[in-house]
Design an enzyme around this catalytic site. Structure first.
Site, PDB file in Angstrom:
ATOM      1  N   ASP A  36       0.794  -1.183   0.089  1.00  0.00           N
ATOM      2  CA  ASP A  36       0.067  -0.041  -0.143  1.00  0.00           C
ATOM      3  C   ASP A  36       0.800   1.170   0.009  1.00  0.00           C
ATOM      4  O   ASP A  36       0.391   2.244  -0.073  1.00  0.00           O
ATOM      5  CB  ASP A  36      -0.796   0.100   1.302  1.00  0.00           C
ATOM      6  CG  ASP A  36      -2.391   0.056   0.808  1.00  0.00           C
ATOM      7  OD1 ASP A  36      -2.740  -0.390  -0.294  1.00  0.00           O
ATOM      8  OD2 ASP A  36      -3.259   0.429   1.553  1.00  0.00           O
TER       9      ASP A  36
ATOM     10  N   ASP B 146     -10.729  -6.835  11.136  1.00  0.00           N
ATOM     11  CA  ASP B 146     -10.990  -8.229  11.359  1.00  0.00           C
ATOM     12  C   ASP B 146     -12.270  -8.580  12.365  1.00  0.00           C
ATOM     13  O   ASP B 146     -12.831  -9.487  11.922  1.00  0.00           O
ATOM     14  CB  ASP B 146      -9.665  -8.596  12.315  1.00  0.00           C
ATOM     15  CG  ASP B 146      -9.303  -7.613  13.101  1.00  0.00           C
ATOM     16  OD1 ASP B 146      -9.955  -6.685  13.486  1.00  0.00           O
ATOM     17  OD2 ASP B 146      -7.991  -7.877  13.925  1.00  0.00           O
TER      18      ASP B 146
END
Length: 757
Positions: free
Chosen positions: A136, A460
């Site tokens: 990224d 998550d």
């Protein structure tokens, strides 16, 4: 394919860890907590407002223990049988492995390289594996490191498989010297491998400080004029497994990707990168299962993929509803013993309900589930039902959900219908892969509601809630040795900031559209599983934790009583003693020392009154629209590997590098003010108490404050001992003067408030 004529022994088995003794201990502690609450209610009219505050705090602690007891009630875990898998399954399914990274400064490329090397060398058919690395930060250094790693792995993977090496992350393997052996061939190969690994490390290190190679190689042209937050999509096939002969066939696909990022577009941090990984891998290899690990979480068990496949391939109706297999996070350094203990207890606890949480790393996912399927969409044989077929496979629905890439839509249909894609050259799919990485690709699609969920920095927990709400279960496997091992930030600001992000994200989940609160009214999440997600609310404990840390000091300074007198005091003494012995036993049963237990107890209090406290502030500011929550990357390091000619004291293969246990690093961040304030207040209260004892050894004063409250202050000081040590340390281990002066000012105000009242 499974051999139907073979033994009927299961591929995996769920083992219960119920213990009536532990249940009795949990209930006894719960009974003591509620007896204390009852005592306070019965005597509340005889005492001042301090008892009201104490009653509030103890009510919160009792609720937390009640929920925790419910979660631990029926612990279980899945035990895989790899030998049975090897006998019964001759055609193993494919797996796509995801490794996200974002910052070459905080996440050194050599860390990512070691993780990738450990994954590429696992005991699994290389032609069934593909590793995708998402960068990224769009760093040419990451790509350069992967290119060099792809050369090294061609000798590393065969070496590991030839000699059955267990730890296949080179930095970890070469921490130990060569053990004396009669096998001269192994010794020669070992020394050669270490020389090559040291060369690899030096190349990466040299490239970090000198970028001349960037201009000399046309392969890096795509990285020219790029910035971490402003660049086009880059997809590079670092290595493609085309079969071949010799060692080359032992190396799986390796692909580098970096999605397009522009300053004026939302990119959703790690969550957006994970969804890009899901799309690109779907286009290129479209494996039915995926694995994601953080860039510092190397594969410590070479059979880990086979262990997960034992669950997915178990031939039963229940296993068809398993969405993901979660392995616990284990660490080789720093402060994370408390995570190991918590995951051992809570992980097994929820595994006995609907399954463990997805914790962001070390997790094997089913691709079909990540594409949005619910458990009700499947028939007993695992095929999609007719109703779901009409819903998911209609052309307009596919484009609306997954975007306008025809190639991606076709791969989604194949994945949902469990069709294997014909092998294509990865190079021919680069253009299609770049298309699904455009920053506007997800606009007006369902990405973020399927795949990895948006709306929280804790992607998550958010994703895990969404999966369980759709009726899926999950599996918990905790092998020995651990499947994955990683590094963590050092004690201090890095650790506290990381905990702050985790806490903030957990609270975010409870306020967004995937909230388990909504699961009470719709969705297929079980009641006790909802309680497990409510455990995320333990971050709100920071308020009663802070109050309770100050109450003994307030009572000493104000000359009032916090604890019961006489025989009733035995309830509190028994409660504290029983809880300490119980938690100590839990630590020691997992192989941790008494010192580790003490450090963790201290760390929990520090985190509760700093990270969790500021996470509440973050949520309030977000809800008011004043500020947004950012994604902070924790800095990660690994021990340096010495050259083959350097010697080092011998240690066993399972030894791990240890940092200075309990040594705390400080800086001028406001996160350290609450802990310093608590420590100073309790020291001031103890000093005042000692002065009062000297003046009158026979009387405690009108309110009856005394020894019990002083013991409470001593206990608080012991729990905040790193801050006390910080008064006398130097350098980064010393509390900065700015932090100390602010905390001292608050302490003076607190003391005047107590004495004035």
């Amino acid at each position: 394919m499974a051999d139907s004529s073979s033994s009927l022994h299961p591929l995996c088995e769920r083992i219960s860890h119920k213990s009536y003794v532990l249940r009795a201990v949990d209930l006894t502690i719960l009974g003591l907590l509620y007896s204390l609450l009852l005592y306070r209610i019965l005597h509340i009219s005889e005492n001042d407002n301090v008892w009201l505050l104490a009653f509030f705090c103890e009510s919160c602690f009792s609720l937390v223990w009640l929920i925790f007891t419910c979660l631990k009630w029926s612990p279980a875990e899945d035990i895989p049988y790899i030998n049975t898998l090897n006998e019964r399954v001759h055609d193993l399914p494919s797996l796509d492995m995801f490794v996200p990274t974002a910052d070459t400064v905080r996440e050194s490329p050599i860390i990512t390289v070691n993780t990738v090397l450990s994954l590429l060398a696992v005991n699994y058919p290389a032609n069934k594996l593909a590793c995708y690395v998402s960068d990224d930060g769009c760093s040419p250094l990451t790509y350069f490191s992967l290119k060099e790693a792809s050369k090294f792995v061609k000798i590393w993977a065969p070496f590991c498989k030839k000699y059955n090496v267990r730890v296949r992350a080179p930095f970890r393997y070469f921490l130990n010297p060569l053990v004396a052996t009669d096998d001269s061939v192994f010794s020669k190969d070992w020394k050669m491998m270490k020389r090559e690994y040291v060369k690899l490390c030096r190349k990466v290190e040299d490239a970090t400080g000198d970028s001349h190679w960037l201009d000399a190689d046309d392969d890096f042209e795509a990285f020219s004029n790029t910035k971490p937050n402003d660049h086009s999509t880059i997809v590079k096939v670092v290595w493609e497994n085309k079969g071949g002969v010799g060692d080359e066939k032992e190396v799986p696909h390796l692909v580098y990707i970096s999605r397009e990022k522009r300053p004026n577009y939302l990119h959703h941090y790690k969550t957006g990168a994970m969804n890009f990984l899901l799309r690109v891998s779907g286009l290129m290899t479209n494996a039915p299962y995926t694995l994601n690990v953080d860039c510092d979480m190397y594969a410590n068990e070479p059979d880990v993929v086979r262990q997960a496949m034992c669950v997915f391939l178990q031939n039963s109706k229940n296993s068809n509803h398993c969405a993901f297999v979660q392995f616990p996070q284990k660490f080789y350094d720093s402060y994370t013993n408390e995570l190991a203990v918590l995951q051992s207890i809570l992980g097994r606890g929820v595994a006995g309900i609907q399954g463990p949480f997805y914790i962001g790393t070390g997790c094997f996912h089913t691709r079909r589930v990540m594409y949005g399927l619910s458990s009700d969409d499947l028939e007993d044989n695992g095929n999609i039902s007719q109703v779901a077929t009409r819903e998911f496979l209609a052309e307009d629905s596919l484009v609306r959900k997954y975007g306008n890439s025809k190639e991606l839509v076709k791969s989604v249909v194949d994945a949902l219908q469990r069709k294997s894609n014909p092998q294509k050259s990865l190079a021919n799919l680069i253009e299609a892969a770049q298309e699904v990485g455009h920053c506007h690709y997800e606009y007006q699609t369902s990405w973020g509601n399927l795949g990895w969920m948006y709306d929280s920095v804790a992607e998550d927990i958010n994703t895990s809630v969404g999966i369980h709400l759709r009726g899926w279960t999950s599996s918990f496997i905790s092998p020995d040795p651990p499947a994955f091992i990683g590094s963590t930030p050092t004690l201090g600001l890095e650790a506290i900031v990381q905990q702050r992000r985790w806490a903030t994200g957990a609270i975010e989940v409870l306020f967004n559209k995937q909230s388990p609160f909504m699961g009470m009214f719709h969705g297929k999440i079980k009641f006790r599983q909802r309680l497990a997600y409510f455990w995320a609310l333990m971050c709100l404990r920071s308020i009663p934790e802070l109050i309770y840390c100050l109450l003994p000091a307030y009572c000493l300074l104000h000359d009032s009583a916090l604890f019961p007198k006489g025989p009733c005091l035995c309830t509190i003494v028994t409660l504290v003693g029983m809880h300490c012995l119980y938690s100590l036993w839990q630590f020691m049963s997992l192989g941790f020392s008494v010192q580790s237990w003490y450090v963790v107890q201290s760390l929990w209090r520090i985190i509760a009154t700093s990270s969790w406290l500021f996470s509440i502030q973050d949520i309030i500011l977000k809800l008011l629209g004043i500020s947004q929550i950012g994604f902070v990357i924790a800095k990660k390091t690994i021990p340096e590997t010495k050259s083959v000619y350097e010697s080092k004291p011998s240690q066993g293969e399972d030894d791990v590098p240890k940092l200075n246990l309990g040594k705390f690093e400080f800086d001028s961040s406001g996160l350290f003010i609450p802990g310093t304030f608590i420590m100073l207040v309790n020291l001031a209260a103890l000093a005042g108490y000692l002065v009062r004892l000297q003046r009158s050894s026979c009387s405690h004063g009108g309110g009856g404050s005394g020894l019990a409250e002083a013991c409470g202050c001593i206990l608080v000081v012991m729990l905040f001992l790193p801050f006390l040590k910080g008064l006398f340390e130097h350098g980064k281990y010393s509390i900065p003067l700015s932090t100390l002066s602010k905390a001292a000012f608050l302490t003076v105000l607190f003391v005047f408030f107590c004495v004035g009242k």
